[in-house]
Scaffold this motif. Structure first.
Motif, PDB file in Angstrom:
ATOM      1  N   THR A  84       0.853  -1.193   0.000  1.00  0.00           N
ATOM      2  CA  THR A  84       0.000   0.000   0.000  1.00  0.00           C
ATOM      3  C   THR A  84       0.888   1.241   0.000  1.00  0.00           C
ATOM      4  OG1 THR A  84      -0.157  -0.117   2.429  1.00  0.00           O
ATOM      5  CG2 THR A  84      -1.895  -1.196   1.163  1.00  0.00           C
ATOM      6  N   GLU A  97      -6.691  -3.906   6.880  1.00  0.00           N
ATOM      7  CA  GLU A  97      -7.409  -5.173   6.740  1.00  0.00           C
ATOM      8  C   GLU A  97      -7.304  -5.734   5.331  1.00  0.00           C
ATOM      9  OE1 GLU A  97      -8.791  -7.237   8.855  1.00  0.00           O
ATOM     10  OE2 GLU A  97      -8.070  -5.957  10.475  1.00  0.00           O
ATOM     11  N   ARG A  98      -7.319  -4.893   4.330  1.00  0.00           N
ATOM     12  CA  ARG A  98      -7.351  -5.405   2.950  1.00  0.00           C
ATOM     13  C   ARG A  98      -6.068  -6.112   2.537  1.00  0.00           C
ATOM     14  NH1 ARG A  98      -5.242  -1.833  -1.053  1.00  0.00           N
ATOM     15  NH2 ARG A  98      -4.627   0.213  -0.249  1.00  0.00           N
ATOM     16  N   VAL A  99      -4.961  -5.856   3.236  1.00  0.00           N
ATOM     17  CA  VAL A  99      -3.715  -6.553   2.879  1.00  0.00           C
ATOM     18  C   VAL A  99      -3.296  -7.531   3.972  1.00  0.00           C
ATOM     19  CG1 VAL A  99      -2.874  -4.715   1.369  1.00  0.00           C
ATOM     20  CG2 VAL A  99      -2.287  -4.676   3.814  1.00  0.00           C
ATOM     21  N   ARG A 100      -4.141  -7.731   4.976  1.00  0.00           N
ATOM     22  CA  ARG A 100      -3.759  -8.623   6.071  1.00  0.00           C
ATOM     23  C   ARG A 100      -3.460 -10.047   5.588  1.00  0.00           C
ATOM     24  NH1 ARG A 100      -3.534  -8.042  11.269  1.00  0.00           N
ATOM     25  NH2 ARG A 100      -4.634  -6.029  11.177  1.00  0.00           N
TER      26      ARG A 100
END
Length: 500
Positions: free
Chosen positions: A469, A482-485
Motif C-alpha cells: 500500500t 485489513e485489505r492486505v492482512r
C-alpha cells in the motif's frame, strides 16, 4: 566533477576524434560532469594522458563566473601538486578555435591517465566484503590528503569518483576544482559538494560573498565515509534509500538524535579510524591524528584465518606514516594482515541453507539487505516478501494492476527507486537483480518512514503492508490495513520458515 551547472541530460560538446591540442591528440570521451568533460588522449611522444576540458559553452553569466573560479582553483593547485598520491597535471592550455564555438576559450588540463576510479571499483564490490586492496588504497589516499593539508590546502570534494586508480593499482586523489588554500584555520569555496560525503555542518552553513567556509575537517569526514565504503563493499555509514535520506541521517547523528551505527562488516581494527573521522563535531575531527590511526589499523593483526603478506601491511603503514613525516614502523614479528582481509560478519536474518530461495537470487537478496542499516530489513524478510509477491518468478505479471517481475513493480514506482541501485546505467523492473535491489531500497525507506511516524512494533509486518500500500496508509490504519492482512500473514509465515 561538481553537480549543478550543465542541464540534466545535456551532452558535453563533441570533440572530433584526433582533435589536435598543442601536440596532444584527443580521443574518446572518458567521462563528463556539470562543468566539463574528460577525454582520453595521447601526447607528442604517444604516451597516454587524459585531457579535462572546462568549457564556457551554454553557461549563464553566474555559472560562467563559477566555472572560471573552479578552473582557476584547479589550475593553481594542479601546478603546485607534487606527491605520488595526487594526480599530476602535465600542462594547462587554453583552446583557441573559433571554428568550434563549443570549444573556443575552454581551459584544458592535461593529466596523468588512470585506469579507473574508486567509484568504478565500488560498483563491482559485494556489500559486506572489503574491496580488493582496501587497506593499501586507504593508506595511499591518507598520504596524499595529509600532504595537501600540510601544504595548507583543503580538497573540498573528496569522494570515490575523485580517487583514481592507476594501471598499477596506485591510488591518486584527483579533481581539484573545489580545492582551496587555507587562510589560517579555514578557506572559502563555492557552495557545491557531494551530499554523500560532505560533513553535517555543511548543510547549516551560510553562503557569504566568498562562498562557504571549508576546513580540513571536511576532508577527514569524507575520508571516514570512503573508508567505511571500501571496507564494507560499498556500504555508506549513514545508509538510506536516497542520498537525501543518508544526509538527514548524518545530520540527526551530529545533533545527538541518533547513534553512530557502523556496519558489522567493518573490520574491528578500522572501526576507531572511521569513528574518529565521523566525529559529530568538527573540532573533534580537527584533533584527529589520522596518520597514526591509519598506521595502527594497517599494523594490527587481523583474524588468523585470513592473513595477508607482512610486506603489504608494512607498506600500507609506511604510506600512512608519511603523512606526518614519521619514520617507517619497526618490523612486527610474525605475519601482519591487511585490515581489509578481515572476515565479514554474517548478517542477522540470513537465509538458511536448504531453503526454497533460489540460489541464483540469494546473493542479490543478501546484497540488497546489507545496503540498509535498519535491523528489520534482513535477507530473510526480503526473501519472504519476494516469495509472497511472485513465488520468485521473474516473469510474474498482474496486468490488471500494472505490476510485473519478481518484486511486482509498477514501472513508474520502480523508476523512482531504481536510481539508488548499486550499478550505473539503465535498469529494468524485469531484471531480478535490479528489481531486488530496488525492493531493498524501498523497504529500507519504508522502515525509516514508519519509525518516523512512531510505528516501532511489528515492523516486518508493517513494511510488508506498506510495500503493498504505502507508509501513509499503514500510518492511517495504525497498523496492517485489513485489505492486505492476508498477504502480510503470508509474508510472516514465509519469514518464520526462513527463521526470521
Amino acid at each position: 566533477m561538481i553537480p549543478g551547472a550543465r542541464p540534466p541530460g545535456e551532452r558535453p560538446p563533441d570533440v572530433p576524434e584526433g582533435y589536435p591540442l598543442a601536440g596532444y591528440r584527443l580521443g574518446p570521451l572518458i567521462g563528463a560532469g556539470a562543468w566539463g568533460s574528460v577525454h582520453a588522449a595521447h601526447g607528442p611522444d604517444g604516451a597516454p594522458v587524459a585531457v579535462k576540458l572546462l568549457g564556457p559553452a551554454r553557461l549563464s553569466p553566474g555559472q560562467r563566473a563559477t566555472m572560471a573560479q573552479l578552473a582557476q582553483r584547479e589550475q593553481r593547485f594542479s601546478l603546485r601538486a607534487d606527491h605520488p598520491h595526487l594526480i599530476r597535471t602535465l600542462a594547462v592550455l587554453t583552446v583557441e578555435d573559433p571554428d568550434h564555438p563549443a570549444l573556443d576559450g575552454a581551459l584544458a588540463l592535461v593529466m596523468e591517465r588512470a585506469a579507473r576510479s574508486l567509484q568504478d571499483l565500488l560498483a563491482t564490490a559485494r556489500p559486506g566484503t572489503p574491496a580488493p586492496g582496501a587497506g593499501r588504497i586507504l593508506a595511499e589516499v591518507c598520504s596524499g590528503l595529509g600532504h595537501m593539508h600540510r601544504a595548507g590546502w583543503v580538497h573540498g570534494d573528496l569522494k570515490p569518483a575523485n580517487i583514481l586508480l592507476m594501471p598499477d593499482g596506485t591510488a591518486k586523489i584527483a579533481d581539484f576544482g573545489l580545492t582551496t588554500e587555507l587562510e589560517g584555520t579555514h578557506a572559502y569555496a563555492p557552495p557545491l559538494g557531494s551530499p554523500d560525503h560532505v560533513p553535517p555542518e555543511w548543510w547549516s552553513q551560510r553562503t557569504g560573498a566568498r562562498g562557504v567556509v571549508l576546513r580540513p575537517s571536511a576532508d577527514v569526514w569524507a575520508f571516514g565515509v570512503i573508508a567505511h565504503q571500501l571496507l564494507t563493499g560499498g556500504l555508506h555509514p549513514f545508509l538510506g534509500a536516497t542520498a537525501r535520506a543518508r544526509s538527514l541521517a548524518a545530520q540527526a547523528y551530529a545533533r545527538g538524535a541518533a547513534p553512530l551505527r557502523l556496519d558489522g562488516a567493518l573490520p574491528a581494527h578500522w572501526r576507531p579510524v572511521v569513528a574518529a573521522c565521523l566525529a559529530p563535531a568538527r573540532e573533534e575531527r580537527e584533533r584527529t591524528d589520522l596518520a597514526a590511526l591509519v598506521a595502527r589499523a594497517v599494523r594490527t593483526p587481523a583474524a588468523p584465518a585470513r592473513r595477508a603478506p607482512r610486506a603489504v601491511a608494512l607498506a600500507c603503514a609506511a604510506a600512512a606514516l608519511a603523512l606526518v613525516g614519521a619514520p617507517e614502523p619497526e618490523p612486527v614479528p610474525g605475519p601482519a594482515a591487511d585490515a581489509a582481509d578481515a572476515a565479514p560478519v554474517r548478517p542477522a536474518g540470513a537465509i538458511p541453507p536448504g531453503s526454497d530461495v533460489p540460489l541464483a537470487y540469494r546473493g542479490m537478496i543478501e546484497d540488497a539487505a546489507r545496503r540498509c542499516p535498519e535491523p528489520e530489513i534482513t535477507p530473510a524478510l526480503l526473501a519472504a516478501m519476494l516469495k509472497a509477491e511472485s513465488g520468485f518468478d521473474p516473469n510474474a505479471a498482474r496486468p490488471e494492476t500494472g505490476e510485473y517481475g519478481i518484486a511486482m513493480w509498477t514501472p513508474a514506482v520502480f523508476d523512482a527507486w531504481a536510481r539508488a541501485a548499486a550499478h550505473p546505467g539503465p535498469k529494468s523492473y524485469l531484471d531480478p537483480g535490479d528489481a531486488i535491489a530496488a525492493m531493498g531500497n524501498y523497504a529500507c525507506w519504508l522502515d525509516q518512514r514508519l519509525k518516523g511516524r512512531g510505528l516501532t512494533r511489528d515492523l516486518p509486518a508493517l513494511v510488508a503492508a506498506a510495500y503493498r500500500t504505502s507508509d501513509k496508509t499503514v500510518a492511517a490504519a495504525g497498523g496492517v490495513p485489513e485489505r492486505v492482512r492476508p498477504h502480510v500473514e503470508k509474508v510472516l509465515r514465509f519469514l518464520a520458515d526462513y527463521g526470521g
